[in-house]
Write a protein that holds these residues in place. Structure first.
Motif, PDB file in Angstrom:
ATOM      1  N   SER A   1       0.814  -1.213   0.000  1.00 35.58           N
ATOM      2  CA  SER A   1       0.000   0.000   0.000  1.00 35.58           C
ATOM      3  C   SER A   1       0.846   1.260   0.000  1.00 35.58           C
ATOM      4  CB  SER A   1      -0.919   0.015   1.215  1.00 35.58           C
ATOM      5  OG  SER A   1      -0.148   0.142   2.403  1.00 35.58           O
ATOM      6  N   GLY A   2       2.179   1.105   0.089  1.00 36.01           N
ATOM      7  CA  GLY A   2       3.054   2.267   0.197  1.00 36.01           C
ATOM      8  C   GLY A   2       3.234   2.677   1.643  1.00 36.01           C
ATOM      9  N   GLY A   3       4.039   3.695   1.857  1.00 35.57           N
ATOM     10  CA  GLY A   3       4.309   4.161   3.210  1.00 35.57           C
ATOM     11  C   GLY A   3       5.523   3.489   3.823  1.00 35.57           C
ATOM     12  N   ASN A   4       5.776   3.800   5.065  1.00 38.48           N
ATOM     13  CA  ASN A   4       6.931   3.290   5.795  1.00 38.48           C
ATOM     14  C   ASN A   4       6.540   2.009   6.526  1.00 38.48           C
ATOM     15  OD1 ASN A   4       9.117   2.777   7.414  1.00 38.48           O
ATOM     16  ND2 ASN A   4       9.194   4.797   8.365  1.00 38.48           N
TER      17      ASN A   4
ATOM     18  N   ASP B   1       4.584   3.679   9.999  1.00 41.50           N
ATOM     19  CA  ASP B   1       3.264   4.114  10.446  1.00 41.50           C
ATOM     20  C   ASP B   1       2.282   2.952  10.334  1.00 41.50           C
ATOM     21  OD1 ASP B   1       1.523   4.636   7.720  1.00 41.50           O
ATOM     22  OD2 ASP B   1       3.663   5.037   7.424  1.00 41.50           O
ATOM     23  N   ALA B   2       1.324   2.921  11.245  1.00 35.15           N
ATOM     24  CA  ALA B   2       0.345   1.833  11.270  1.00 35.15           C
ATOM     25  C   ALA B   2      -0.495   1.805  10.009  1.00 35.15           C
ATOM     26  CB  ALA B   2      -0.554   1.976  12.499  1.00 35.15           C
ATOM     27  N   GLY B   3      -0.663   2.964   9.373  1.00 32.29           N
ATOM     28  CA  GLY B   3      -1.466   3.031   8.158  1.00 32.29           C
ATOM     29  C   GLY B   3      -0.889   2.175   7.037  1.00 32.29           C
ATOM     30  N   ALA B   4       0.431   2.124   6.940  1.00 30.47           N
ATOM     31  CA  ALA B   4       1.062   1.308   5.908  1.00 30.47           C
ATOM     32  C   ALA B   4       0.781  -0.174   6.146  1.00 30.47           C
ATOM     33  CB  ALA B   4       2.570   1.559   5.889  1.00 30.47           C
ATOM     34  N   PHE B   5       0.848  -0.591   7.396  1.00 31.26           N
ATOM     35  CA  PHE B   5       0.554  -1.982   7.738  1.00 31.26           C
ATOM     36  C   PHE B   5      -0.906  -2.314   7.430  1.00 31.26           C
ATOM     37  CE2 PHE B   5      -0.977  -5.237  10.626  1.00 31.26           C
ATOM     38  CZ  PHE B   5      -0.007  -6.224  10.534  1.00 31.26           C
ATOM     39  N   MET B   6      -1.813  -1.480   7.887  1.00 32.16           N
ATOM     40  CA  MET B   6      -3.233  -1.762   7.709  1.00 32.16           C
ATOM     41  C   MET B   6      -3.635  -1.704   6.238  1.00 32.16           C
ATOM     42  SD  MET B   6      -4.284  -2.578  10.649  1.00 32.16           S
ATOM     43  CE  MET B   6      -6.041  -2.643  10.271  1.00 32.16           C
ATOM     44  N   GLY B   7      -3.043  -0.760   5.503  1.00 33.59           N
ATOM     45  CA  GLY B   7      -3.354  -0.654   4.080  1.00 33.59           C
ATOM     46  C   GLY B   7      -2.913  -1.887   3.315  1.00 33.59           C
ATOM     47  N   THR B   8      -1.745  -2.421   3.661  1.00 32.81           N
ATOM     48  CA  THR B   8      -1.245  -3.626   2.998  1.00 32.81           C
ATOM     49  C   THR B   8      -2.084  -4.836   3.373  1.00 32.81           C
ATOM     50  OG1 THR B   8       0.977  -2.712   2.899  1.00 32.81           O
ATOM     51  CG2 THR B   8       0.778  -5.093   2.700  1.00 32.81           C
ATOM     52  N   LEU B   9      -2.524  -4.897   4.620  1.00 29.27           N
ATOM     53  CA  LEU B   9      -3.410  -5.970   5.062  1.00 29.27           C
ATOM     54  C   LEU B   9      -4.736  -5.913   4.289  1.00 29.27           C
ATOM     55  CD1 LEU B   9      -2.800  -8.037   7.359  1.00 29.27           C
ATOM     56  CD2 LEU B   9      -4.373  -6.719   8.776  1.00 29.27           C
ATOM     57  N   ARG B  10      -5.265  -4.722   4.138  1.00 31.47           N
ATOM     58  CA  ARG B  10      -6.537  -4.560   3.432  1.00 31.47           C
ATOM     59  C   ARG B  10      -6.414  -4.958   1.964  1.00 31.47           C
ATOM     60  NH1 ARG B  10      -7.414   0.072   5.151  1.00 31.47           N
ATOM     61  NH2 ARG B  10      -6.594   1.294   3.432  1.00 31.47           N
TER      62      ARG B  10
ATOM     63  N   ILE C   1      -4.290 -15.982  -4.618  1.00 29.68           N
ATOM     64  CA  ILE C   1      -2.895 -15.914  -5.061  1.00 29.68           C
ATOM     65  C   ILE C   1      -2.035 -15.434  -3.894  1.00 29.68           C
ATOM     66  CG2 ILE C   1      -1.265 -14.994  -6.728  1.00 29.68           C
ATOM     67  CD1 ILE C   1      -3.408 -16.891  -7.897  1.00 29.68           C
ATOM     68  N   GLY C   2      -1.219 -16.351  -3.394  1.00 34.66           N
ATOM     69  CA  GLY C   2      -0.353 -16.044  -2.275  1.00 34.66           C
ATOM     70  C   GLY C   2       0.999 -15.545  -2.734  1.00 34.66           C
ATOM     71  N   SER C   3       2.057 -16.067  -2.105  1.00 35.01           N
ATOM     72  CA  SER C   3       3.402 -15.558  -2.344  1.00 35.01           C
ATOM     73  C   SER C   3       4.388 -16.478  -1.649  1.00 35.01           C
ATOM     74  CB  SER C   3       3.501 -14.139  -1.766  1.00 35.01           C
ATOM     75  OG  SER C   3       4.836 -13.715  -1.617  1.00 35.01           O
ATOM     76  N   GLY C   4       5.668 -16.312  -1.967  1.00 36.00           N
ATOM     77  CA  GLY C   4       6.682 -16.954  -1.152  1.00 36.00           C
ATOM     78  C   GLY C   4       6.565 -16.497   0.292  1.00 36.00           C
ATOM     79  N   ALA C   5       6.039 -15.283   0.492  1.00 37.08           N
ATOM     80  CA  ALA C   5       5.850 -14.736   1.837  1.00 37.08           C
ATOM     81  C   ALA C   5       4.617 -15.309   2.526  1.00 37.08           C
ATOM     82  CB  ALA C   5       5.747 -13.212   1.774  1.00 37.08           C
ATOM     83  N   SER C   6       3.909 -16.239   1.869  1.00 36.62           N
ATOM     84  CA  SER C   6       2.804 -16.933   2.531  1.00 36.62           C
ATOM     85  C   SER C   6       3.305 -18.030   3.459  1.00 36.62           C
ATOM     86  CB  SER C   6       1.873 -17.567   1.492  1.00 36.62           C
ATOM     87  OG  SER C   6       1.170 -16.589   0.765  1.00 36.62           O
ATOM     88  N   LYS C   7       4.579 -18.426   3.283  1.00 40.25           N
ATOM     89  CA  LYS C   7       5.096 -19.569   4.033  1.00 40.25           C
ATOM     90  C   LYS C   7       6.388 -19.283   4.794  1.00 40.25           C
ATOM     91  CE  LYS C   7       5.023 -22.157   0.298  1.00 40.25           C
ATOM     92  NZ  LYS C   7       5.157 -23.350  -0.576  1.00 40.25           N
ATOM     93  N   ARG C   8       6.946 -18.110   4.606  1.00 37.05           N
ATOM     94  CA  ARG C   8       8.217 -17.792   5.268  1.00 37.05           C
ATOM     95  C   ARG C   8       8.354 -16.277   5.410  1.00 37.05           C
ATOM     96  NH1 ARG C   8       8.721 -20.191   0.522  1.00 37.05           N
ATOM     97  NH2 ARG C   8       9.479 -22.134   1.412  1.00 37.05           N
ATOM     98  N   ALA C   9       9.291 -15.826   6.204  1.00 32.47           N
ATOM     99  CA  ALA C   9       9.540 -14.400   6.353  1.00 32.47           C
ATOM    100  C   ALA C   9      10.313 -13.932   5.127  1.00 32.47           C
ATOM    101  CB  ALA C   9      10.342 -14.136   7.620  1.00 32.47           C
ATOM    102  N   ALA C  10       9.637 -13.188   4.244  1.00 33.30           N
ATOM    103  CA  ALA C  10      10.259 -12.889   2.957  1.00 33.30           C
ATOM    104  C   ALA C  10       9.989 -11.476   2.463  1.00 33.30           C
ATOM    105  CB  ALA C  10       9.765 -13.887   1.908  1.00 33.30           C
ATOM    106  N   ALA C  11       9.315 -10.640   3.255  1.00 37.92           N
ATOM    107  CA  ALA C  11       8.969  -9.306   2.761  1.00 37.92           C
ATOM    108  C   ALA C  11       8.731  -8.396   3.966  1.00 37.92           C
ATOM    109  CB  ALA C  11       7.735  -9.393   1.867  1.00 37.92           C
ATOM    110  N   SER C  12       7.965  -7.323   3.757  1.00 36.87           N
ATOM    111  CA  SER C  12       7.662  -6.417   4.863  1.00 36.87           C
ATOM    112  C   SER C  12       6.755  -7.117   5.874  1.00 36.87           C
ATOM    113  CB  SER C  12       6.966  -5.162   4.343  1.00 36.87           C
ATOM    114  OG  SER C  12       5.637  -5.450   3.926  1.00 36.87           O
ATOM    115  N   VAL C  13       6.682  -6.567   7.076  1.00 33.24           N
ATOM    116  CA  VAL C  13       5.840  -7.152   8.121  1.00 33.24           C
ATOM    117  C   VAL C  13       4.392  -7.223   7.665  1.00 33.24           C
ATOM    118  CG1 VAL C  13       4.946  -6.825  10.456  1.00 33.24           C
ATOM    119  CG2 VAL C  13       7.375  -6.454   9.995  1.00 33.24           C
ATOM    120  N   GLY C  14       3.888  -6.140   7.075  1.00 36.54           N
ATOM    121  CA  GLY C  14       2.500  -6.109   6.641  1.00 36.54           C
ATOM    122  C   GLY C  14       2.207  -7.113   5.541  1.00 36.54           C
TER     123      GLY C  14
END
Length: 262
Positions: A100-103, A110-119, A147-160
């Motif tokens: 979703s962008g952001g830090n 910011d929490a908005g970046a996490f929540m936006g990526t979750l959404r 459609i998942g990702s390599g990050a569906s099964k391991r730590a491979a990207a941002s926290v969100g």
């Protein structure tokens, strides 16, 4: 593909979200090639028009829906369009994803970046699925492919992003349990490094403090096959999961990734 192999989705209606480019485009065209009517959605009309033309040329029937999946009403719109234009929905491919962008730094972000990526990656898939499921239940048939990702099964990207893609696996499994008595299957198809516009080695290199050439070399080294896959390599598995032949597959996390981080 030989003509004898075509048509396994003839008469079926599919929705592919995030279908304007990359993996979504490849899956939409692949399903069109197998005779499906395909509703594709994204935020960009021009990209959608091109994909619809490809679906039509492949032998299917395409429809475009401009939608922002991070908005609940927009996320539900492609399913509503399938019902309005074709009278049913048989296959839903929840392909929308990304950042979703952001830090996204867990210390300073910011929490908005996490929540936006979750959404964008998880909650939108629930909205779209919830819109489709009553109609699939009424038909006694349906296929949902997340459609998942390599990050569906391991730590491979941002926290969100990693949290969202792991959550997509949980959503897949629980929906599979809940919907199996109604003839519906739900699976998660996970790519690894795939040659799409989302793979930006300049950006990845800057984040890691390495050269773009090294970032690309690292991506190749992440897989047993030492390569980055083409989006079209995901389409055959999606077609199988959508077809009658895939009816015994549900609640599964299936990787088409060249052996990503084995």
């Amino acid at each position: 593909m030989p003509a004898a192999d075509r048509g396994v989705l003839k008469g079926r209606v599919a929705v592919v979200t995030g279908g304007g480019r990359g993996i979504g485009r490849a899956i939409a065209v692949g399903m069109g090639h197998e005779g499906a009517s395909v509703v594709v959605s994204s935020r960009t009309q021009g990209q959608l028009d091109a994909v619809v033309a490809e679906v039509d040329d492949a032998g299917g029937r395409g429809r475009a829906v401009v939608a922002d999946a991070s908005d609940e009403d927009d996320a539900r719109a492609p399913v509503r369009a399938a019902l309005a234009d074709f009278g049913r929905i048989d296959v839903l491919v929840n392909n929308v994803g990304g950042s979703s962008g952001g830090n996204h730094d867990p210390f300073s972000g910011d929490a908005g970046a996490f929540m936006g990526t979750l959404r964008l990656n998880l909650i939108s898939a629930f909205w779209t699925s919830q819109e489709a499921l009553p109609h699939m239940r009424e038909q006694g048939h349906g296929r949902i492919i997340n459609i998942g990702s390599g990050a569906s099964k391991r730590a491979a990207a941002s926290v969100g992003y990693t949290a969202a893609k792991h959550g997509l696996v949980g959503l897949t499994k629980q929906l599979a349990m809940a919907t199996a008595p109604h003839g519906i299957t739900v699976n998660c198809l996970c790519p690894g490094w795939t040659n799409t516009s989302l793979v930006d080695f300049e950006r990845l290199a800057a984040a890691k403090g390495i050269s773009p050439a090294q970032a690309e070399a690292d991506a190749h080294a992440d897989s047993a096959q030492r390569r980055i896959l083409a989006p079209e390599e995901l389409a055959p598995m999606a077609v199988l999961l959508a077809s009658e032949a895939g009816g015994g597959i549900t609640g599964q996390v299936i990787s088409v990734d060249g052996g990503y981080r084995l």
